[in-house]
Design an enzyme around this catalytic site. Structure first.
Site, mmCIF file in Angstrom:
data_model
loop_
_atom_site.group_PDB
_atom_site.id
_atom_site.type_symbol
_atom_site.label_atom_id
_atom_site.label_comp_id
_atom_site.label_asym_id
_atom_site.label_seq_id
_atom_site.Cartn_x
_atom_site.Cartn_y
_atom_site.Cartn_z
ATOM 1 N N SER A 63 -5.354 0.714 -3.090
ATOM 2 C CA SER A 63 -5.049 2.066 -2.595
ATOM 3 C C SER A 63 -6.028 2.580 -1.552
ATOM 4 C CB SER A 63 -5.005 3.053 -3.760
ATOM 5 O OG SER A 63 -3.791 2.911 -4.437
ATOM 6 N N LYS A 66 -4.619 3.259 1.777
ATOM 7 C CA LYS A 66 -3.884 4.502 2.082
ATOM 8 C C LYS A 66 -4.653 5.361 3.094
ATOM 9 C CE LYS A 66 -1.370 4.475 -2.245
ATOM 10 N NZ LYS A 66 -1.664 4.014 -3.575
ATOM 11 N N TYR A 193 3.858 -1.887 2.564
ATOM 12 C CA TYR A 193 2.918 -1.311 1.591
ATOM 13 C C TYR A 193 2.195 -2.402 0.793
ATOM 14 C CZ TYR A 193 1.401 1.182 -2.624
ATOM 15 O OH TYR A 193 0.659 1.670 -3.681
ATOM 16 N N TYR A 245 -6.961 10.802 -7.316
ATOM 17 C CA TYR A 245 -5.797 11.187 -8.140
ATOM 18 C C TYR A 245 -6.119 12.348 -9.085
ATOM 19 C CZ TYR A 245 -4.992 6.571 -6.331
ATOM 20 O OH TYR A 245 -4.915 5.503 -5.500
ATOM 21 N N VAL A 263 -7.189 0.022 -7.235
ATOM 22 C CA VAL A 263 -7.156 -0.553 -8.586
ATOM 23 C C VAL A 263 -7.879 -1.889 -8.726
ATOM 24 C CG1 VAL A 263 -5.154 0.587 -9.649
ATOM 25 C CG2 VAL A 263 -4.829 -1.471 -8.270
HETATM 26 O O1 DON Z 1 0.931 0.244 -5.771
HETATM 27 C C1 DON Z 1 0.067 0.046 -6.618
HETATM 28 O O2 DON Z 1 0.201 0.435 -7.771
HETATM 29 C C2 DON Z 1 -1.197 -0.661 -6.216
HETATM 30 N N1 DON Z 1 -0.915 -1.623 -5.188
HETATM 31 C C3 DON Z 1 -2.198 0.289 -5.674
HETATM 32 C C4 DON Z 1 -2.569 1.367 -6.651
HETATM 33 C C5 DON Z 1 -3.982 1.742 -6.568
HETATM 34 O O3 DON Z 1 -4.827 1.062 -6.024
HETATM 35 C C6 DON Z 1 -4.367 2.959 -7.312
HETATM 36 N N2 DON Z 1 -5.793 3.191 -7.211
HETATM 37 N N3 DON Z 1 -6.677 3.410 -7.862
#
Ligand code: DON
Length: 309
Positions: A63, A66, A193, A245, A263
């Site tokens: 993420s 982003k 994405y 978040y 993540v």
């Molecule tokens: O779309 C997802 O769920 C993951 N590729 C990215 C989510 C993420 O990194 C949330 N961050 N802490």
């Protein structure tokens, strides 16, 4: 005490917190991360770098991408006026208070995601990028090359693993398509994405890449204006309020810097007029943010009095 000693101490204090977290399991390739990996790095505006631990090991930025896609969309749209006309009418700027992959608000709020840092918001930003870039992933790699001086790659195994597990993201994209908030196909947006999330960078590269946001939008080595200063401020405001978040309040309280997590356990941060920072430790808390990462940033910003508050 000098900065290197403070980094060492922050790392020492923070590392044990990792034992209480969990490595992300919902993307099979992410579950393979070593929970003991740990790196903490600070890159000052004058080019001085301080680091401890695994700061040169690439991991998936997830993420954190982003932030780069938002920057790229702002670059392509060019002015505050166009960004308002083409982006802010399709994605909001409010913290969600919900998990990064929640579907709940999206239905209530007619397919307009709360902000560009949650998954739904990033999908809309990618939809905008598909309109403005011949190859959005190549444009992101080029942006990161400008910010770090390094060539970076996408890990295809992680992108595929992500694609196979993207039930929620697909559900969000479908919902937004139904509300008329996507111009491109769900598959096209998800592929862009997933590739961005599977971009591999080191903590050192991520910290370097944040320096321009600490420097009024100017990359300090090249002197290049990456983003207009006013737009750069918008990015850091959104990182502070939405980048971690439903824990963004806690991060503002305990760290006091604009941050963005991923993540794979990375958190990058901006210390205005001072440095770019990144910490990496894969075990996460229930909001999806690195536990030891937050502890390390807390120690560091307290000891160096870097909080913006
Ligand atoms: O779309 C997802 O769920 C993951 N590729 C990215 C989510 C993420 O990194 C949330 N961050 N802490």
């Amino acid at each position: 005490m000098d900065i290197d000693d403070i980094l060492e101490e922050a790392a020492e204090v923070a590392r044990p917190a990792a034992e209480h977290g969990k490595v992300a399991g919902y993307i099979p390739e992410m579950a393979k991360l070593d929970p003991k990996s740990f790196g903490l790095v600070m890159c000052e505006l004058d080019g001085t770098e301080h680091g401890v631990g695994d700061i040169d090991e690439p991991f998936a930025i997830q993420s954190m991408s982003k932030v780069f896609s938002l920057i790229l969309a702002m670059q392509k749209l060019g002015t505050e006026h166009t960004v308002t006309d083409e982006l802010w009418c399709r994605v909001g700027r409010e913290p969600s208070g919900d998990p990064f992959n929640s579907l709940v608000q999206l239905e209530h709020e007619q397919g307009i995601p709360r902000n560009p840092m949650i998954n739904a918001g990033a999908l809309v930003v990618d939809d905008v990028l598909i309109d403005h870039c011949k190859d959005p992933d190549a444009s992101m790699r080029e942006l990161v090359r400008q910010l770090t001086g390094d060539e970076i790659e996408i890990n295809p195994a992680i992108a595929t693993s992500e694609g196979g597990a993207s039930y929620r993201n697909r559900a969000m994209a479908n919902l937004m398509a139904d509300f008329g908030n996507l111009n491109h196909t769900v598959d096209e947006v998800l592929t862009t994405y997933n590739d961005q999330c599977a971009t591999m960078m080191t903590a050192r590269q991520l910290a370097r890449s944040m320096r321009f946001l600490a420097n009024d939008g100017i990359e300090p080595d090249s002197g290049e204006q990456i983003l207009d200063a006013a737009l750069a401020r918008r990015v850091t405001a959104i990182m502070l309020t939405c980048g971690t978040y439903d824990a963004a309040g806690e991060f503002a309280f305990s760290v006091g810097l604009p941050c963005k997590s991923g993540v794979a356990g990375g958190i990058m941060a901006v210390a205005p007029d001072h440095s770019g920072l990144c910490v990496w430790s894969p075990p996460l808390d229930s909001s999806g943010n690195s536990l030891a990462g937050r502890a390390a940033l807390h120690e560091l910003t307290n000891r160096l009095e870097l909080s913006i508050f």
